[in-house]
Design a protein around this motif. Sequence first.
Motif: not given
Length: 297
Positions: A95-110
Amino acid sequence: MTTDLNTLLTALYVKIDDHLAGRRRVGRPPKLTDAELVTLAVAQALLGFTSEARWLRFLPARMPGAFRYLPGQSGYNRRLRAALPLVKQVMRWLAADTDLWTDTTWIVDSTPVECGRSRPTVQRSELAGWAKYGFCRSHSRWFWGLRLHLVCTPAGLPIAWALADPKVDERQVLMAICDHEPHLLTERPGLLIIADKGYVSAELDRFLAERGVRLIRPSYRNRKPHPGEPLLKSIRQLIESVNDTLKGQLNLEQHGGRTIEGVGVRIAQRLLALTAAIWHNRATGQPITRSLTAYDH
């Protein structure tokens, strides 16, 4: 690099082996290395094998020479359960090896993770006391099992996750996830988390505001809508599609785990497979980041 399963598995093995280089194991070196074990587990998830015995029978016939040594089913199961910390670590590396890792928007759900249906299964299961009955509002049904709480980017890259008693409040689990790895928040100034109505809580709002995080979720009908709330419906569909990928293509609910360690590593195995596919798709410049179609056959 191309988007086929062999290329992904080769790249994944090299990535893990590079990170593990120099680490020493106590005792005699295993015939199947840790890097090979995790790669084997990812291949199993991507090809949709929920039975470890069938998977190990399939490999010699359909993928001869792919792995230099294959353990028996009991040995594979034992190694895999013991490798849960490593599986989590590999997921973070990718995950940290992608440019998406630093995205400042998250989505959370269960989402529910069913662990049994019949009454005798519930009574005899080693998961009793950890797994419990819960209600799934999305499908209007009761289930016996756990809930997977997933934090991911809008592109579907898993950031953090937890398995919890289905009766535990979603808001409490989110706060526990944030407290467990506080650096995830501090490394992303201006972080925005998008959730559904189940995360409405003044306590949660204060908790996140103290850490510089903004939470957006739909308002109740008798409340004034938040700015930008009309756009939430389309964004919320993203997390539903991630859950659908986990359940429809990676067989999340057919995990077959019968112990705490067994369920934990099988859920992690599927999340790692999703992360590996996203990591490889980003590296190869694919137009659809979360597509698994090149790897599931």
